[in-house]
Scaffold this active site. Structure first.
Site, PDB file in Angstrom:
ATOM      1  N   SER A 168       0.834  -1.200   0.000  1.00 38.26           N
ATOM      2  CA  SER A 168       0.000   0.000   0.000  1.00 38.26           C
ATOM      3  C   SER A 168       0.867   1.248   0.000  1.00 38.26           C
ATOM      4  O   SER A 168       2.002   1.237   0.517  1.00 38.26           O
ATOM      5  CB  SER A 168      -0.851  -0.035   1.272  1.00 38.26           C
ATOM      6  N   TYR A 192      -1.620  -1.310  10.987  1.00 38.16           N
ATOM      7  CA  TYR A 192      -1.919  -1.834   9.641  1.00 38.16           C
ATOM      8  C   TYR A 192      -0.735  -1.569   8.708  1.00 38.16           C
ATOM      9  O   TYR A 192      -0.232  -2.475   8.038  1.00 38.16           O
ATOM     10  CB  TYR A 192      -3.187  -1.179   9.089  1.00 38.16           C
ATOM     11  N   LYS A 196       2.144  -4.071   6.584  1.00 39.47           N
ATOM     12  CA  LYS A 196       2.532  -3.997   5.167  1.00 39.47           C
ATOM     13  C   LYS A 196       4.049  -3.877   5.032  1.00 39.47           C
ATOM     14  O   LYS A 196       4.677  -4.552   4.220  1.00 39.47           O
ATOM     15  CB  LYS A 196       1.841  -2.812   4.479  1.00 39.47           C
TER      16      LYS A 196
HETATM   17  P1  NAD Z   1     -11.032  -6.897   1.386  1.00 37.65           P
HETATM   18  O1  NAD Z   1     -11.196  -6.893   2.856  1.00 37.65           O
HETATM   19  O2  NAD Z   1     -12.218  -6.608   0.554  1.00 37.65           O
HETATM   20  O3  NAD Z   1     -10.384  -8.265   0.896  1.00 37.65           O
HETATM   21  C1  NAD Z   1      -9.504  -9.011   1.702  1.00 37.65           C
HETATM   22  C2  NAD Z   1      -9.992 -10.451   1.682  1.00 37.65           C
HETATM   23  O4  NAD Z   1      -9.103 -11.258   2.451  1.00 37.65           O
HETATM   24  C3  NAD Z   1     -11.390 -10.619   2.284  1.00 37.65           C
HETATM   25  O5  NAD Z   1     -12.164 -11.369   1.390  1.00 37.65           O
HETATM   26  C4  NAD Z   1     -11.142 -11.380   3.581  1.00 37.65           C
HETATM   27  O6  NAD Z   1     -12.229 -12.208   3.924  1.00 37.65           O
HETATM   28  C5  NAD Z   1      -9.881 -12.148   3.237  1.00 37.65           C
HETATM   29  N1  NAD Z   1      -9.045 -12.548   4.379  1.00 37.65           N
HETATM   30  C6  NAD Z   1      -8.581 -11.772   5.383  1.00 37.65           C
HETATM   31  N2  NAD Z   1      -7.814 -12.507   6.191  1.00 37.65           N
HETATM   32  C7  NAD Z   1      -7.786 -13.759   5.703  1.00 37.65           C
HETATM   33  C8  NAD Z   1      -7.164 -14.983   6.089  1.00 37.65           C
HETATM   34  N3  NAD Z   1      -6.404 -15.052   7.180  1.00 37.65           N
HETATM   35  N4  NAD Z   1      -7.360 -16.081   5.327  1.00 37.65           N
HETATM   36  C9  NAD Z   1      -8.126 -16.030   4.225  1.00 37.65           C
HETATM   37  N5  NAD Z   1      -8.743 -14.919   3.802  1.00 37.65           N
HETATM   38  C10 NAD Z   1      -8.568 -13.799   4.537  1.00 37.65           C
HETATM   39  O7  NAD Z   1      -9.855  -5.850   1.047  1.00 37.65           O
HETATM   40  P2  NAD Z   1      -9.375  -5.292  -0.353  1.00 37.65           P
HETATM   41  O8  NAD Z   1      -9.696  -3.847  -0.399  1.00 37.65           O
HETATM   42  O9  NAD Z   1      -9.795  -6.171  -1.450  1.00 37.65           O
HETATM   43  O10 NAD Z   1      -7.805  -5.378  -0.133  1.00 37.65           O
HETATM   44  C11 NAD Z   1      -7.046  -6.485  -0.557  1.00 37.65           C
HETATM   45  C12 NAD Z   1      -5.612  -6.306  -0.110  1.00 37.65           C
HETATM   46  O11 NAD Z   1      -5.110  -5.078  -0.630  1.00 37.65           O
HETATM   47  C13 NAD Z   1      -5.440  -6.225   1.402  1.00 37.65           C
HETATM   48  O12 NAD Z   1      -4.265  -6.895   1.751  1.00 37.65           O
HETATM   49  C14 NAD Z   1      -5.300  -4.748   1.669  1.00 37.65           C
HETATM   50  O13 NAD Z   1      -4.554  -4.470   2.818  1.00 37.65           O
HETATM   51  C15 NAD Z   1      -4.579  -4.294   0.410  1.00 37.65           C
HETATM   52  N6  NAD Z   1      -4.796  -2.880   0.107  1.00 37.65           N
HETATM   53  C16 NAD Z   1      -6.066  -2.406   0.006  1.00 37.65           C
HETATM   54  C17 NAD Z   1      -6.286  -1.057  -0.254  1.00 37.65           C
HETATM   55  C18 NAD Z   1      -7.683  -0.503  -0.312  1.00 37.65           C
HETATM   56  O14 NAD Z   1      -7.848   0.705  -0.127  1.00 37.65           O
HETATM   57  N7  NAD Z   1      -8.705  -1.300  -0.594  1.00 37.65           N
HETATM   58  C19 NAD Z   1      -5.196  -0.196  -0.416  1.00 37.65           C
HETATM   59  C20 NAD Z   1      -3.903  -0.725  -0.338  1.00 37.65           C
HETATM   60  C21 NAD Z   1      -3.711  -2.085  -0.072  1.00 37.65           C
HETATM   61  N1  UFG Z   2     -11.830  11.825   3.779  1.00 32.00           N
HETATM   62  C1  UFG Z   2     -12.835  12.687   4.168  1.00 32.00           C
HETATM   63  N2  UFG Z   2     -13.934  12.150   4.763  1.00 32.00           N
HETATM   64  C2  UFG Z   2     -14.100  10.814   4.971  1.00 32.00           C
HETATM   65  C3  UFG Z   2     -13.070   9.949   4.561  1.00 32.00           C
HETATM   66  C4  UFG Z   2     -11.948  10.489   3.973  1.00 32.00           C
HETATM   67  O1  UFG Z   2     -12.718  13.890   3.999  1.00 32.00           O
HETATM   68  O2  UFG Z   2     -15.130  10.409   5.522  1.00 32.00           O
HETATM   69  C5  UFG Z   2     -10.644  12.370   3.097  1.00 32.00           C
HETATM   70  C6  UFG Z   2      -9.336  12.089   3.796  1.00 32.00           C
HETATM   71  O3  UFG Z   2      -9.031  13.072   4.736  1.00 32.00           O
HETATM   72  C7  UFG Z   2      -8.353  12.057   2.620  1.00 32.00           C
HETATM   73  C8  UFG Z   2      -9.192  11.528   1.478  1.00 32.00           C
HETATM   74  O4  UFG Z   2     -10.549  11.743   1.849  1.00 32.00           O
HETATM   75  O5  UFG Z   2      -7.968  13.365   2.289  1.00 32.00           O
HETATM   76  C9  UFG Z   2      -8.997  10.025   1.237  1.00 32.00           C
HETATM   77  O6  UFG Z   2      -9.186   9.310   2.445  1.00 32.00           O
HETATM   78  P1  UFG Z   2      -9.267   7.706   2.474  1.00 32.00           P
HETATM   79  O7  UFG Z   2      -9.486   7.321   3.885  1.00 32.00           O
HETATM   80  O8  UFG Z   2     -10.253   7.253   1.484  1.00 32.00           O
HETATM   81  O9  UFG Z   2      -7.830   7.277   1.952  1.00 32.00           O
HETATM   82  P2  UFG Z   2      -6.389   7.487   2.570  1.00 32.00           P
HETATM   83  O10 UFG Z   2      -5.498   7.913   1.458  1.00 32.00           O
HETATM   84  O11 UFG Z   2      -6.417   8.381   3.734  1.00 32.00           O
HETATM   85  O12 UFG Z   2      -6.005   6.051   3.084  1.00 32.00           O
HETATM   86  C10 UFG Z   2      -6.349   4.846   2.378  1.00 32.00           C
HETATM   87  C11 UFG Z   2      -6.214   3.686   3.343  1.00 32.00           C
HETATM   88  C12 UFG Z   2      -4.762   3.545   3.712  1.00 32.00           C
HETATM   89  C13 UFG Z   2      -3.970   3.328   2.466  1.00 32.00           C
HETATM   90  C14 UFG Z   2      -4.185   4.456   1.499  1.00 32.00           C
HETATM   91  C15 UFG Z   2      -3.488   4.168   0.195  1.00 32.00           C
HETATM   92  O13 UFG Z   2      -7.025   3.914   4.467  1.00 32.00           O
HETATM   93  O14 UFG Z   2      -4.571   2.461   4.542  1.00 32.00           O
HETATM   94  O15 UFG Z   2      -5.575   4.625   1.258  1.00 32.00           O
HETATM   95  O16 UFG Z   2      -3.845   2.929  -0.270  1.00 32.00           O
HETATM   96  F1  UFG Z   2      -2.671   3.276   2.749  1.00 32.00           F
END
Ligand code: NAD
Ligand code: UFG
Length: 389
Positions: A168, A192, A196
């Protein structure tokens, strides 16, 4: 020639021909690749995982999902099957397994051993809520780190040493400048983010110790949007932490207003700016990474790549684009900054293009159109209103 000699000669001939046949069969088995490669996707029922399954299946891969449905449900995989159609969906299988459970994971890999094995793994499985990780750090360390250790161990035992990891942009902490390049110093601001960062280090050490591995660390910026069919999308449990799902829930009437966290940032309109990437573009980035890791000509080694668009959008710009796409008004309340938020974060994307030949194609308008299609047809997510509330 005596009958006994003729029989012996015939027997020798038959044996030679059987041996020749066996050699030919072995040779064919060695040289002929399975028609399709098999990718195991942990967390494949989740938001990014489910979209990636669609794109992998579309690209011709066999897909094996491993998910414990902690933050997802099997309905998402039914939707994946419906999108790709009957013929293709036969190439998707799913196992309800926790990646921390070594025996269960071992069994999954063993299932495919006799059928060509697993060629590569995409490791999405993990917990991702920043706030929850502060309240329950041990749950995050235990799940995210243990699942990775167990997975790598089982993979190695089954001769699969190609892994793509969901990292991330959070590992850039509060970057001193933008855009973020992959060689920026890393930092973690919460448990979190630390999981990562730790996992990035673990995979780097693993690769250094055994260069038979190929490792792709993909650092996602802000995934948003949904599949263009409107049948697949993000379905957060409880109050959404992130901007786009919150805006979506305001639009469908589940929340009264959006709190805008901070209007005094040194940006044009004073609100925070982020690099929002369409989830289908992100999914395609994973297909590109699988291709890179399984390329039979050049070895990938260890690669760390940003997956973003290279552009940033402010909170107010995103809300305006969403209002236009949905025809809804999003009531807003201006509140204080959220602690730990940077003013602006966006990716330098050159490396993704150079290394993976991939770049994001969809605009913020596309993201909002697809997000609204998903929201308006599934206002309470996969399970419907009763389960969502
Ligand atoms: P998500 O929660 O929708 O998907 C994660 C999946 O992993 C879920 O289906 C959950 O049930 C499964 N899971 C969790 N722990 C598990 C385990 N121990 N065994 C088997 N399954 C398990 O999240 P997402 O948004 O699809 O994110 C996927 C990955 O990308 C995550 O690792 C997350 O940290 C990373 N990521 C997400 C974002 C974001 O904003 N969505 C940004 C950066 C990185
Ligand atoms: N924001 C609002 N109101 C809300 C939610 C968010 O104003 O209710 C603003 C935040 O202050 C920020 C922007 O919208 O300026 C985006 O916020 P997000 O929470 O959607 O995203 P972030 O970039 O803060 O963080 C997310 C995940 C992190 C990850 C990052 C990049 O929470 O864990 O995206 O993947 F690292």
């Amino acid at each position: 020639v005596p009958t006994r000699c003729r029989a012996r000669a015939a027997f020798a001939d038959a044996r030679a021909s059987t041996a020749r046949e066996r050699t030919r069969r072995d040779e064919t088995r060695r040289t002929q690749k399975r028609p399709t490669m098999r990718v195991l996707v942990t967390g494949g029922a989740g938001y990014i995982g489910s979209h990636t399954c669609v794109r992998l299946l579309d690209a011709g891969y066999d897909v094996v999902v491993v998910d414990n449905y902690d933050n997802s449900c099997a309905i998402a995989l039914d939707r994946v099957r419906a999108i790709v159609g009957d013929a293709v969906s036969a190439r998707l299988s799913a196992h309800e397994v926790d990646c921390c459970d070594a025996d269960a994971l071992e069994e999954v890999f063993a299932t495919y051993d006799g059928r060509g094995g697993v060629d590569a793994v995409i490791h999405f499985a993990g917990l991702k809520a920043v706030g929850e990780s502060v309240a329950k750090p041990m749950r995050y360390y235990s799940n995210n780190i243990t699942s990775t250790l167990v997975l790598c161990d089982v993979m190695a035992r089954h001769g699969c040493k190609k892994i793509i990891f969901s990292s991330s942009a959070t590992v850039y902490g509060e970057p001193a400048t933008v855009p973020c390049t992959e060689d920026f110093p890393t930092a973690a601001l919460n448990p979190y983010g630390r999981t990562k960062l730790f996992i990035e280090h673990i995979l780097t050490d693993l690769y250094k110790s055994d260069q038979a591995w190929d490792v792709a660390i993909l650092r996602y910026f802000n995934p948003v949007g949904a599949h263009a069919s409107g049948t697949l999308g993000e379905d957060p449990k409880g109050i959404p932490n992130n901007l786009m799902p919150f805006v979506q829930q305001v639009a469908v009437g589940r929340r009264p207003e959006l709190s805008v966290f901070g209007t005094d940032y040194p940006t044009q309109d004073g609100t925070g700016r982020r690099d929002y990437i369409h989830v289908v573009d992100l999914a395609d980035g994973h297909v590109a990474a699988v291709k890179k890791l399984t390329d039979s000509v050049s070895k990938a080694g260890l690669i760390t790549v940003n997956l973003g668009t290279g552009k940033s959008t402010s909170v107010l710009e995103l809300v305006a684009a969403f209002e236009k796409a949905s025809g809804k008004t999003i009531p807003m309340k201006m509140v204080d900054r959220r602690p730990g938020d940077a003013a602006e974060v966006y990716a330098k994307t050159d490396k993704a293009f150079d290394v993976l030949g991939w770049r994001a194609e969809r605009t913020i308008e596309d993201c909002c159109i697809d997000q609204w299609k998903w929201a308006s047809t599934n206002p309470y997510g996969y399970a419907g209103k009763e389960d969502a509330e």
